[in-house]
Design a protein around this motif. Structure first.
Motif, PDB file in Angstrom:
ATOM      1  N   TYR A  96      23.820  -6.035  28.371  1.00  0.00           N
ATOM      2  CA  TYR A  96      24.560  -6.829  29.364  1.00  0.00           C
ATOM      3  C   TYR A  96      25.003  -8.144  28.726  1.00  0.00           C
ATOM      4  N   ILE A  97      26.040  -8.759  29.311  1.00  0.00           N
ATOM      5  CA  ILE A  97      26.386 -10.091  28.813  1.00  0.00           C
ATOM      6  C   ILE A  97      25.640 -11.181  29.589  1.00  0.00           C
ATOM      7  N   ASP A  98      24.989 -10.811  30.685  1.00  0.00           N
ATOM      8  CA  ASP A  98      24.332 -11.849  31.484  1.00  0.00           C
ATOM      9  C   ASP A  98      22.838 -11.627  31.686  1.00  0.00           C
ATOM     10  N   SER A  99      22.270 -10.685  30.980  1.00  0.00           N
ATOM     11  CA  SER A  99      20.829 -10.434  31.161  1.00  0.00           C
ATOM     12  C   SER A  99      20.299  -9.666  29.957  1.00  0.00           C
ATOM     13  N   PRO A 100      19.057  -9.931  29.597  1.00  0.00           N
ATOM     14  CA  PRO A 100      18.451  -9.055  28.581  1.00  0.00           C
ATOM     15  C   PRO A 100      18.320  -7.643  29.136  1.00  0.00           C
ATOM     16  N   ASN A 101      18.188  -6.679  28.258  1.00  0.00           N
ATOM     17  CA  ASN A 101      17.897  -5.311  28.715  1.00  0.00           C
ATOM     18  C   ASN A 101      16.449  -5.204  29.185  1.00  0.00           C
ATOM     19  N   ALA A 102      15.595  -5.960  28.544  1.00  0.00           N
ATOM     20  CA  ALA A 102      14.164  -5.809  28.795  1.00  0.00           C
ATOM     21  C   ALA A 102      13.818  -6.189  30.229  1.00  0.00           C
ATOM     22  N   PRO A 103      12.816  -5.513  30.777  1.00  0.00           N
ATOM     23  CA  PRO A 103      12.401  -5.848  32.139  1.00  0.00           C
ATOM     24  C   PRO A 103      11.608  -7.140  32.139  1.00  0.00           C
ATOM     25  N   ARG A 104      11.256  -7.617  33.316  1.00  0.00           N
ATOM     26  CA  ARG A 104      10.353  -8.770  33.401  1.00  0.00           C
ATOM     27  C   ARG A 104       8.945  -8.324  33.003  1.00  0.00           C
ATOM     28  N   TYR A 105       8.474  -7.266  33.631  1.00  0.00           N
ATOM     29  CA  TYR A 105       7.171  -6.700  33.258  1.00  0.00           C
ATOM     30  C   TYR A 105       7.349  -5.191  33.117  1.00  0.00           C
ATOM     31  N   ALA A 106       7.010  -4.692  31.954  1.00  0.00           N
ATOM     32  CA  ALA A 106       7.265  -3.279  31.678  1.00  0.00           C
ATOM     33  C   ALA A 106       6.200  -2.371  32.291  1.00  0.00           C
ATOM     34  N   PHE A 107       6.555  -1.133  32.460  1.00  0.00           N
ATOM     35  CA  PHE A 107       5.594  -0.076  32.801  1.00  0.00           C
ATOM     36  C   PHE A 107       4.422  -0.191  31.812  1.00  0.00           C
ATOM     37  N   GLY A 108       3.230  -0.104  32.304  1.00  0.00           N
ATOM     38  CA  GLY A 108       2.060  -0.165  31.408  1.00  0.00           C
ATOM     39  C   GLY A 108       1.533  -1.571  31.188  1.00  0.00           C
ATOM     40  N   HIS A 109       2.311  -2.592  31.625  1.00  0.00           N
ATOM     41  CA  HIS A 109       1.876  -3.979  31.418  1.00  0.00           C
ATOM     42  C   HIS A 109       0.722  -4.343  32.352  1.00  0.00           C
ATOM     43  N   GLY A 110      -0.172  -5.130  31.872  1.00  0.00           N
ATOM     44  CA  GLY A 110      -1.280  -5.612  32.693  1.00  0.00           C
ATOM     45  C   GLY A 110      -2.259  -6.341  31.778  1.00  0.00           C
ATOM     46  N   LEU A 111      -2.577  -7.585  32.115  1.00  0.00           N
ATOM     47  CA  LEU A 111      -3.444  -8.394  31.249  1.00  0.00           C
ATOM     48  C   LEU A 111      -4.882  -8.341  31.732  1.00  0.00           C
ATOM     49  N   SER A 112      -5.717  -9.011  30.966  1.00  0.00           N
ATOM     50  CA  SER A 112      -7.147  -9.042  31.264  1.00  0.00           C
ATOM     51  C   SER A 112      -7.621 -10.473  31.022  1.00  0.00           C
ATOM     52  N   TYR A 113      -8.824 -10.798  31.503  1.00  0.00           N
ATOM     53  CA  TYR A 113      -9.380 -12.124  31.187  1.00  0.00           C
ATOM     54  C   TYR A 113      -9.995 -12.139  29.792  1.00  0.00           C
ATOM     55  N   THR A 114     -10.030 -10.972  29.166  1.00  0.00           N
ATOM     56  CA  THR A 114     -10.479 -10.944  27.780  1.00  0.00           C
ATOM     57  C   THR A 114      -9.333 -10.391  26.938  1.00  0.00           C
TER      58      THR A 114
END
Ligand code: NOJ
Length: 677
Positions: free
Chosen positions: A606-624
């Motif tokens: 796109y000319i006005d947005s990255p292709n990448a999503p904000r948070y991808a499938f499989g994304h998820g953080l941890s406290y460690t």
């Protein structure tokens, strides 16, 4: 010794096979005998399903004319009626019919019955098949105790469009994860098998491709290649067949020009001929009648004709079979053998449920009370809820909350909400049993902690008059927790949205509170992936909690304080904007794969947005933190149906205990057909 053992084993195997064979023949014989005794009208009665008058007159009402139908044997199954006592009464009416064929009671038990579990999309975020199976098991147990035989779940529609409201009911965008979850849910609902008195028959729905509705608008057209259908949309249905799902539901949508409920390719060629499926197919609500507005049937009579020919066994709420099927048979347009085939499947379901042996076996009021009061179900609901939470962001390191922070501002329209915690498709009748975030947090905070609550604004209103109070509460606190998102009825059936951002002035509220400079945690409660660009860029800590059910507030409070370290991963991509939809991880590479910002160089971008999503499938953080090392393949070549073991060492390199979902993505780089990334 070995020989004896082998001999014994083969003998017992032979016995098992012959017992099984005997019971199969007994069942078949029973069904066949009964079928022979039935008039054409009685047969058609078994294919007729109506709802209790739930919506109009309160729960569990069945009108006098429906009771008359039941006594005539003109109604085979009823939905939206439950309770051991109520179902017993209706069953008594059914036994008054000439042949005394018992009714089947069906209900949408989607994510819990008395105990509400997280919405299915949330549970999918746990990526934890045992937990998902346990949730369905408890739901099945509670429903069966309340007289229900059959749930219209799981919904196994793959979906890649978060505008579609029903994303909340499924397992997200991926056919592989979706298939694993479909199996787990079927196993959970059906327990030891159809007929177990603590279990319900499952229903894989909506066959097929309902999740691909154009523009994310519910009930809309689907149109796709057979390859896409088979590779993306079919696998979870096949998995449900493998897991023994007793029934299927045909979808509302049309597929490549033919509505699913009248679609012979789906219901006969694929389901019966290819997959050898022997269970009942029920139409979705009114879907046979809807063949008319689809433009596929001229009138209701034609709709009945097309649906039975296509292979739809039960007519849910269309009243087409009971009005026209007998005439269609008598006039030679529909062979009676076709009706018999459908009736056989329905009778077989009733036989497998054990209803011919004892029509009241699910109507035990003592069991009902005991099971519905089982405290362990609440505990399970809390555990499933904790595992469903996804830590989207923690760059500020505000999470887990510091036990030393003694002044907490709890702000937002969902902070005190109980009803929204249930999400759509919930049955639990007593809202007082739901734990809001406010209640959960109040229970959990260390002694001496003060919670300043301010609603700030409504979920979907433009009223900003509460902003000042919210800002003042934030200023007077050490840390701010903001509960924002969607109301329970903004997602679910017929709840598609064109804008999947925070409704109303909630984003403005976040901005106003953020301007105080206080550390903020945003708790996002929602029934779909949302677009939260400003929040994602400015707020340092975001927890996606979806709608977590009965124990929502307790589960979230425990995650906020790190009693449970979040391990959920997104089962569906969060886009940056609606303009990127459909956006999912397994896209094709294209002939012009582009780094995100290279649209101008004629790459696919796109000319006005990255292709990448904000948070991808499989994304998820941890406290460690986790380190991956020593990746090994058991072989560097694999045939099409071969097997390769991939292993690695996962090390918890942080300072807290935690759990990690290890994900492996593969791609065939070159093929006669291109493969997704
Ligand atoms: C319509 C929905 O599409 C389906 O999922 C549900 O099972 C039926 N109504 C019955 O409530």
């Amino acid at each position: 010794m070995k020989k004896t053992l082998l001999l014994m084993m083969s003998l017992s195997l032979a016995l098992f096979v012959s017992c099984r064979h005997d019971s199969e023949t007994m069942a078949d014989r029973f069904v066949e005998d009964l079928l022979q005794k039935m008039t054409l009208e009685e047969k058609i009665g078994q294919l007729n399903q109506l709802s209790g008058d739930y919506r109009q007159t309160g729960p569990n009402r069945v009108s006098a004319d429906k009771i008359a139908e039941i006594e005539k044997g003109a109604l085979g199954s009823v939905l939206n009626v439950f309770g051991a006592e109520t179902t017993r009464k209706l069953q008594e009416h059914a036994l008054k019919s000439r042949l005394g064929i018992p009714l089947v009671f069906a209900q949408d038990v989607i994510h819990g019955f008395r105990t509400t579990f997280p919405i299915p999309l949330a549970e999918a975020a746990s990526w934890d098949l045992e937990v998902i199976e346990r949730s369905a098991r408890i739901a099945g147990e509670e429903a069966a105790a309340a007289g229900i035989h059959w749930t219209f779940a799981p919904m196994v529609d793959v979906t890649r469009d978060p505008r579609w409201g029903r994303v909340m009911e499924g397992a997200g965008e991926d056919p592989y994860l979706g298939s694993q979850i479909a199996r787990a849910r079927v196993r959970g609902f059906q327990g030891a098998g159809v007929g177990a008195v603590d279990a319900v028959a499952a229903c894989a729905k909506h066959f097929a491709a309902y999740g691909a509705a154009q523009a994310g608008r519910d009930y809309h057209t689907t149109d796709m290649s057979e390859r896409t259908l088979r590779e993306i949309y079919f696998p979870p249905f096949q998995a449900a067949v493998d897991a023994g799902a007793a029934t299927f539901m045909s979808a509302f949508n049309e597929l490549n020009g033919v509505p699913a409920t009248g679609n012979r390719f789906l219901l006969r060629t694929v389901l019966r001929d290819e997959w050898n499926y022997g269970g009942v197919v029920v139409s979705d609500w009114g879907a046979i009648r809807e063949l008319v507005p689809h433009g596929y049937a001229a009138d209701d009579r034609d709709a009945a004709f097309k649906a039975i020919l296509a292979g739809c066994d039960i007519d849910m709420e269309s009243n087409c079979y009971n009005r026209f099927l007998a005439e269609l048979v008598r006039q030679g347009e529909v062979p009676e053998a076709l009706v018999d085939e459908a009736v056989r499947r329905v009778l077989r379901l009733k036989y497998d449920l054990g209803l011919f042996e004892d029509p009241f076996r699910f109507c035990d009021t003592v069991r009902e009370q005991t099971v519905l009061a089982d405290a362990s179900h609440r505990l399970a609901a809390r555990e499933v809820a904790e595992r469903s939470v996804v830590l989207l962001d923690n760059k500020s390191g505000v999470l887990p909350l510091d036990a030393g922070a003694r002044r907490i501002a709890l702000i937002g329209p969902l902070a005190k909400s109980e009803r929204d915690m249930k999400g759509a498709w919930s049955i639990q009748w007593d809202d007082r049993e739901l734990v809001s975030l406010y209640e959960g947090l109040t229970e959990r905070v260390p002694v001496g902690t003060e919670i300043r609550y301010a609603r700030g604004c409504g979920i979907d209103s433009s009223d900003r008059s509460g902003f000042a109070e919210a800002v003042a509460a934030a200023r007077a606190s050490d840390v701010v927790v903001m509960a924002v998102g969607e109301a329970f009825d903004m997602s679910g059936e017929a709840r598609s949205r064109t804008d999947i951002g925070l409704p109303g002035v909630q984003e403005e509220l976040i901005k106003a509170v953020w301007a105080t400079g206080k550390p903020i945690v945003v708790v996002l409660m929602c029934g779909r992936p949302m677009t939260i660009e400003w929040t994602a860029e400015h707020v340092g800590a975001i927890l996606c909690t979806w709608w977590l059910g009965s124990e929502a507030g307790n589960a979230i409070a425990r995650v906020l304080y790190g009693d449970y370290n979040p391990s959920g991963k997104l089962p569906m991509t969060f886009p940056r904007s609606v303009g990127q939809i459909p956006l999912y991880y397994s896209l094709k590479n294209t002939g012009r794969p582009a780094p995100d910002d290279h649209a101008i160089s004629y790459g696919s971008a796109y000319i006005d947005s990255p292709n990448a999503p904000r948070y991808a499938f499989g994304h998820g953080l941890s406290y460690t933190t986790f380190d991956y090392s020593e990746l090994q393949l058991s072989t560097d070549r694999m045939s099409v149906d071969g097997r390769m073991v991939v292993s690695c060492t996962v090390t918890n390199s942080g300072s807290r205990d935690g759990e990690e979902v290890v994900q492996l993505y593969v791609r065939d780089l070159v093929g006669s057909v291109t493969r997704p990334v």
